[in-house]
Design a protein around this motif. Structure first.
Motif, mmCIF file in Angstrom:
data_model
loop_
_atom_site.group_PDB
_atom_site.id
_atom_site.type_symbol
_atom_site.label_atom_id
_atom_site.label_comp_id
_atom_site.label_asym_id
_atom_site.label_seq_id
_atom_site.Cartn_x
_atom_site.Cartn_y
_atom_site.Cartn_z
ATOM 1 N N ASN A 80 -6.571 5.632 4.409
ATOM 2 C CA ASN A 80 -7.663 6.133 5.111
ATOM 3 C C ASN A 80 -7.828 5.302 6.322
ATOM 4 O OD1 ASN A 80 -8.749 3.563 4.684
ATOM 5 N ND2 ASN A 80 -9.719 4.538 2.697
ATOM 6 N N ASN A 83 -4.461 8.963 -2.641
ATOM 7 C CA ASN A 83 -5.601 8.206 -1.965
ATOM 8 C C ASN A 83 -5.233 8.026 -0.682
ATOM 9 O OD1 ASN A 83 -7.250 7.941 -4.211
ATOM 10 N ND2 ASN A 83 -6.318 6.028 -4.808
ATOM 11 N N LYS A 141 0.914 -1.187 0.015
ATOM 12 C CA LYS A 141 0.019 -0.168 -0.030
ATOM 13 C C LYS A 141 0.804 1.205 0.007
ATOM 14 C CE LYS A 141 -4.299 2.025 0.381
ATOM 15 N NZ LYS A 141 -5.016 1.501 -0.282
ATOM 16 N N VAL A 190 -1.228 8.430 -7.574
ATOM 17 C CA VAL A 190 -2.688 8.092 -7.391
ATOM 18 C C VAL A 190 -2.666 7.579 -5.880
ATOM 19 C CG1 VAL A 190 -4.692 6.841 -7.941
ATOM 20 C CG2 VAL A 190 -3.374 7.541 -9.837
ATOM 21 N N SER A 191 -1.727 6.532 -5.747
ATOM 22 C CA SER A 191 -1.822 5.975 -4.480
ATOM 23 C C SER A 191 -1.284 7.055 -3.361
ATOM 24 C CB SER A 191 -0.690 5.257 -4.481
ATOM 25 O OG SER A 191 -0.940 3.952 -5.176
ATOM 26 N N TYR A 245 5.262 6.891 -1.464
ATOM 27 C CA TYR A 245 4.238 5.948 -2.329
ATOM 28 C C TYR A 245 5.142 5.712 -3.682
ATOM 29 C CZ TYR A 245 0.827 7.274 0.994
ATOM 30 O OH TYR A 245 -0.030 7.313 2.065
ATOM 31 N N ASP A 291 -8.005 1.629 6.203
ATOM 32 C CA ASP A 291 -6.847 1.069 5.969
ATOM 33 C C ASP A 291 -6.176 1.051 7.242
ATOM 34 O OD1 ASP A 291 -6.930 0.780 2.944
ATOM 35 O OD2 ASP A 291 -6.442 2.949 2.824
#
Length: 263
Positions: free
Chosen positions: A97, A94, A60, A90-91, A86, A100
């Protein structure tokens, strides 16, 4: 002819893949902690190291660092910086959260259920204040074998490119300042150097547009680097350095110590 075209296409894709692997996206978070809450915050940091390790194992995120500020800001502004790494933008946007974090906390600490984890997060959130978050993209770096480990030092230099000289500034960092840093690394005066650009759109009133991370293995190396003067530089090189300095405004320098890291 077709084979040549296919080979050219393949090489292009491969070079793009290599570039993608070298490009990292970093989220900086700056925290203020009241002295009365310091113990609880550090305890939460230790708890979160295992949570972020679970997120790394699940791909992740690719890494997480925890830095304590030594100088560069009023202690009332913030005292700690975390960096989450990251592999793609995009990761990064995002992020992680609450769902997660709860999932990875339960993996890291199997004896805790979802309610216990949420209660722990809720209690910890009272111990600190997130003052600022910055989304950055790595665009240049030195060639080195520097290892991230507890106790290393870094200066985070916040830069603002002069209006209308954005590309000139980045070119100066790559073509003028990077070779200087690389030379210092090879002389044992520095550990690593990275140039980051703000990953989100910004206007002329933005406080900073870029950030450099200058890393040192300890205070001995750091102070030796400050005392070092390159007597071999030519007049042309010195002129390029002066021109490069005019393309940006160094807004602030933060000196920090790495207190925790997971990869």
């Amino acid at each position: 002819m077709k084979r040549s075209i296919l080979m050219l296409l393949l090489l292009t894709l491969l070079s793009g893949a290599i570039w993608a692997q070298e490009t990292r996206y970093l989220v900086f978070e700056f925290f203020k902690v009241e002295s009365s809450e310091m113990y609880d915050f550090i305890e939460h940091k230790d708890f979160m190291e295992k949570v972020y390790q679970s997120a790394i194992n699940d791909k992740k995120i690719s890494g997480w660092d925890f830095w304590s500020l030594q100088s560069g800001a009023d202690s009332g502004e913030f005292q700690y910086i975390t960096i989450t790494y990251y592999d793609n933008p995009v990761s990064m946007m995002n992020g992680l959260n609450e769902e997660d974090l709860v999932k990875y906390a339960m993996i890291a600490y199997p004896h805790l259920n979802a309610k216990a984890v949420k209660d722990k997060f809720s209690l910890a959130n009272r111990a600190f204040d997130l003052k600022q978050r910055s989304y950055m993209q790595q665009i240049a770096n030195s060639k080195d074998s520097f290892k991230m480990k507890r106790g290393i030092l870094a200066s985070f230099d916040l830069m603002k490119a002069t209006e209308g000289r954005f590309q000139e500034y980045e070119r100066a960092e790559r073509e003028v300042f990077l070779p200087i840093h690389q030379s210092r690394i090879e002389k044992g005066l520095m550990g690593s150097w990275v140039l980051l650009r703000t990953a989100l759109p910004f206007g002329s009133e933005a406080k900073s547009t870029h950030l450099t991370m200058n890393m040192y293995k300890d205070y001995v190396q750091f102070f030796n680097a400050q005392e070092y003067e390159d007597m071999e530089s030519t007049a042309d090189q010195r002129a390029k350095i002066e021109q490069g300095l005019k393309s940006r405004d160094q807004k602030w320098v933060y000196l920090a110590t790495l207190e925790g890291t997971v990869r």
